[in-house]
Design a protein around this motif. Structure first.
Motif, short mmCIF file in Angstrom:
data_model
loop_
_atom_site.label_atom_id
_atom_site.label_comp_id
_atom_site.label_asym_id
_atom_site.label_seq_id
_atom_site.Cartn_x
_atom_site.Cartn_y
_atom_site.Cartn_z
N THR A 62 0.29 -40.07 -13.00
CA THR A 62 1.01 -39.14 -13.86
C THR A 62 0.14 -38.82 -15.06
OG1 THR A 62 2.13 -40.94 -15.03
CG2 THR A 62 3.30 -39.96 -13.17
N TYR A 63 0.40 -37.68 -15.66
CA TYR A 63 -0.41 -37.27 -16.79
C TYR A 63 0.47 -36.61 -17.84
CZ TYR A 63 -0.08 -32.90 -14.22
OH TYR A 63 0.42 -31.81 -13.54
N ASP A 64 -0.04 -36.57 -19.03
CA ASP A 64 0.72 -35.99 -20.13
C ASP A 64 -0.16 -34.96 -20.82
OD1 ASP A 64 2.13 -37.14 -23.27
OD2 ASP A 64 2.70 -35.49 -21.96
N THR A 65 0.31 -33.73 -20.88
CA THR A 65 -0.44 -32.67 -21.53
C THR A 65 0.50 -31.55 -21.92
OG1 THR A 65 -2.30 -31.13 -21.31
CG2 THR A 65 -0.96 -31.50 -19.35
N SER A 66 0.09 -30.79 -22.92
CA SER A 66 0.83 -29.59 -23.29
C SER A 66 0.13 -28.35 -22.76
CB SER A 66 0.95 -29.50 -24.81
OG SER A 66 -0.34 -29.50 -25.40
N GLU A 67 -1.01 -28.55 -22.10
CA GLU A 67 -1.75 -27.44 -21.53
C GLU A 67 -1.04 -26.94 -20.28
OE1 GLU A 67 -4.38 -26.16 -22.94
OE2 GLU A 67 -4.62 -27.69 -24.48
N SER A 68 -1.18 -25.65 -20.02
CA SER A 68 -0.60 -25.09 -18.80
C SER A 68 -1.63 -24.89 -17.71
CB SER A 68 0.08 -23.74 -19.11
OG SER A 68 -0.86 -22.86 -19.69
N ASN A 69 -2.90 -24.85 -18.11
CA ASN A 69 -3.98 -24.67 -17.14
C ASN A 69 -4.91 -25.86 -17.19
OD1 ASN A 69 -3.20 -22.07 -16.22
ND2 ASN A 69 -3.97 -21.23 -18.13
N TYR A 70 -5.15 -26.44 -16.06
CA TYR A 70 -6.02 -27.62 -15.99
C TYR A 70 -6.38 -27.90 -14.55
CZ TYR A 70 -1.25 -29.41 -15.37
OH TYR A 70 0.05 -29.58 -14.97
N TYR A 71 -7.31 -28.82 -14.39
CA TYR A 71 -7.70 -29.30 -13.07
C TYR A 71 -7.38 -30.79 -12.99
CZ TYR A 71 -10.44 -25.13 -11.75
OH TYR A 71 -10.84 -23.87 -11.41
N LEU A 72 -7.10 -31.22 -11.80
CA LEU A 72 -6.86 -32.64 -11.53
C LEU A 72 -7.79 -33.09 -10.42
CD1 LEU A 72 -3.00 -32.39 -11.63
CD2 LEU A 72 -4.34 -33.78 -13.22
N PHE A 73 -8.22 -34.33 -10.53
CA PHE A 73 -9.18 -34.86 -9.57
C PHE A 73 -8.79 -36.28 -9.16
CE2 PHE A 73 -12.49 -31.67 -10.48
CZ PHE A 73 -12.14 -31.27 -11.75
N TRP A 74 -9.18 -36.63 -7.97
CA TRP A 74 -9.24 -38.03 -7.56
C TRP A 74 -10.69 -38.36 -7.24
CZ3 TRP A 74 -5.81 -41.91 -7.81
CH2 TRP A 74 -4.45 -41.59 -7.96
N TYR A 75 -11.17 -39.42 -7.88
CA TYR A 75 -12.50 -39.95 -7.61
C TYR A 75 -12.36 -41.34 -6.99
CZ TYR A 75 -14.99 -36.39 -10.38
OH TYR A 75 -15.53 -35.22 -10.87
N LYS A 76 -13.33 -41.67 -6.18
CA LYS A 76 -13.37 -42.98 -5.51
C LYS A 76 -14.63 -43.69 -5.95
CE LYS A 76 -14.37 -44.47 -0.75
NZ LYS A 76 -14.46 -43.98 0.65
N GLN A 77 -14.50 -44.96 -6.30
CA GLN A 77 -15.66 -45.76 -6.69
C GLN A 77 -15.70 -47.02 -5.83
OE1 GLN A 77 -15.76 -47.47 -10.69
NE2 GLN A 77 -17.91 -46.87 -10.90
N PRO A 78 -16.48 -46.98 -4.73
CA PRO A 78 -16.59 -48.16 -3.85
C PRO A 78 -17.29 -49.30 -4.59
CG PRO A 78 -17.44 -46.17 -2.80
CD PRO A 78 -17.26 -45.85 -4.25
N PRO A 79 -17.26 -50.49 -4.01
CA PRO A 79 -17.92 -51.62 -4.67
C PRO A 79 -19.39 -51.37 -5.01
CG PRO A 79 -16.53 -52.38 -2.90
CD PRO A 79 -16.52 -50.88 -2.83
N SER A 80 -20.06 -50.47 -4.34
CA SER A 80 -21.45 -50.13 -4.67
C SER A 80 -21.54 -49.32 -5.95
CB SER A 80 -22.08 -49.34 -3.52
OG SER A 80 -21.42 -48.10 -3.36
N ARG A 81 -20.40 -48.90 -6.48
CA ARG A 81 -20.17 -48.28 -7.79
C ARG A 81 -20.45 -46.79 -7.94
NH1 ARG A 81 -24.87 -51.33 -11.18
NH2 ARG A 81 -26.52 -49.80 -10.92
N GLN A 82 -21.03 -46.10 -6.95
CA GLN A 82 -21.23 -44.66 -7.07
C GLN A 82 -19.89 -43.95 -7.01
OE1 GLN A 82 -24.70 -43.05 -6.31
NE2 GLN A 82 -23.84 -41.22 -7.22
N MET A 83 -19.57 -43.20 -8.03
CA MET A 83 -18.32 -42.46 -8.13
C MET A 83 -18.42 -41.21 -7.26
SD MET A 83 -15.53 -42.76 -10.18
CE MET A 83 -15.99 -43.19 -11.83
N ILE A 84 -17.44 -41.04 -6.38
CA ILE A 84 -17.48 -39.93 -5.43
C ILE A 84 -16.22 -39.10 -5.58
CG2 ILE A 84 -17.58 -39.32 -2.97
CD1 ILE A 84 -18.71 -42.20 -2.54
N LEU A 85 -16.37 -37.79 -5.60
CA LEU A 85 -15.21 -36.90 -5.66
C LEU A 85 -14.47 -36.95 -4.33
CD1 LEU A 85 -13.59 -34.66 -7.15
CD2 LEU A 85 -15.11 -33.02 -5.99
N VAL A 86 -13.17 -37.18 -4.40
CA VAL A 86 -12.34 -37.20 -3.19
C VAL A 86 -11.67 -35.86 -2.99
CG1 VAL A 86 -10.33 -38.25 -2.08
CG2 VAL A 86 -11.92 -39.69 -3.38
N ILE A 87 -11.04 -35.36 -4.05
CA ILE A 87 -10.25 -34.15 -3.92
C ILE A 87 -9.99 -33.57 -5.30
CG2 ILE A 87 -7.95 -35.19 -4.07
CD1 ILE A 87 -7.25 -33.53 -1.51
#
Lengths: 114, 118
Positions: free
Chosen positions: B24-49
């Motif tokens: 969940t998120y809290d904002t007063s903005e009406s336009n924004y982007y949302l992301f899910w990132y995955k960080q496996p144990p090897s630690r490289q952050m990868i964009l999921v969606i």
């Protein structure tokens, strides 16, 4: 295509020293972002560079600084290191600073302050 | 202040099953982007969606899909047919489309540690 690269992988310093971390963005990307990932604190935004200029900085003291070079690579400098600076420092890049561009992350530099 | 909350610090799922991670998120903005990132144990952050707030249709990427509820400020991630390689920290992130001080950087939740068990 090469992704975002960071060096060194690990860095061990003592309290009071200075640390320099480096980041090379994806080819064609002009924006570079720095984040700190400290244990228990999640990812905190540090700095954003675009076209050689600092565009924004997070809530960190001035001893965290950096710059972006003409080839868009960047370095993060941390002066007067403190124990709580120990963290994973992640660099990300995007095509431009305009908000629609997705950020892609590097593998990070693990900084340990003794 | 804009914040992102991930209420599940840890979750586990059996291989081949479906799991949903909450955000969940809290904002007063009406336009924004949302992301899910995955960080496996090897630690490289990868964009999921990624999801644009102006789009009503939920984003999907293969086994990954989101349930975006703008009015409720909710952005959950569903992983179908879970695989061992899905084991990772998952971070929900928010990016406002304004021209104020927060332009550019992502605002992250604290993450959910997902373990996929064989």
């Amino acid at each position: 295509e090469a992704g975002v690269t960071q060096s060194p992988t690990h860095l061990i310093k003592t309290r009071g020293q200075q640390a320099t971390l480096r980041c090379s963005p994806i080819s064609g990307h002009t924006s570079v972002y720095w984040y700190q990932q400290a244990l228990g604190l999640g990812l905190q935004f540090l700095l954003w560079y675009d076209e050689g200029e600092e565009r924004n900085r997070g809530n960190f003291p001035p001893r965290f600084s950096g710059r972006q070079f003409p080839n868009y690579s960047s370095e993060l400098n941390v002066n007067a290191l403190e124990l709580e600076d120990s963290a994973l420092y992640l660099c990300a890049s995007s095509l431009a600073g305009i908000v629609t561009d997705t950020q892609y992350f590097g593998p990070g530099t693990r900084l340990t302050v003794l | 202040a804009q914040t992102v909350t991930q209420s599940q610090p840890e979750m586990s799922v059996q291989e081949a099953e479906t799991v949903t991670l909450s955000c969940t998120y809290d904002t007063s903005e009406s336009n924004y982007y949302l992301f899910w990132y995955k960080q496996p144990p090897s630690r490289q952050m990868i964009l999921v969606i990624r999801q644009e707030a102006y789009k009503q249709q939920n984003a999907t990427e293969n086994r990954f899909s989101v349930n975006f509820q703008k009015a409720a400020k909710s952005f959950s991630l569903k992983i179908s047919d879970s695989q061992l390689g899905d084991t990772a920290m998952y971070f929900c992130a928010f990016k406002p489309l304004n021209y104020g001080g927060s332009q550019g950087n992502l605002i992250f939740g604290k993450g959910t540690k997902l373990s996929v068990k064989p």
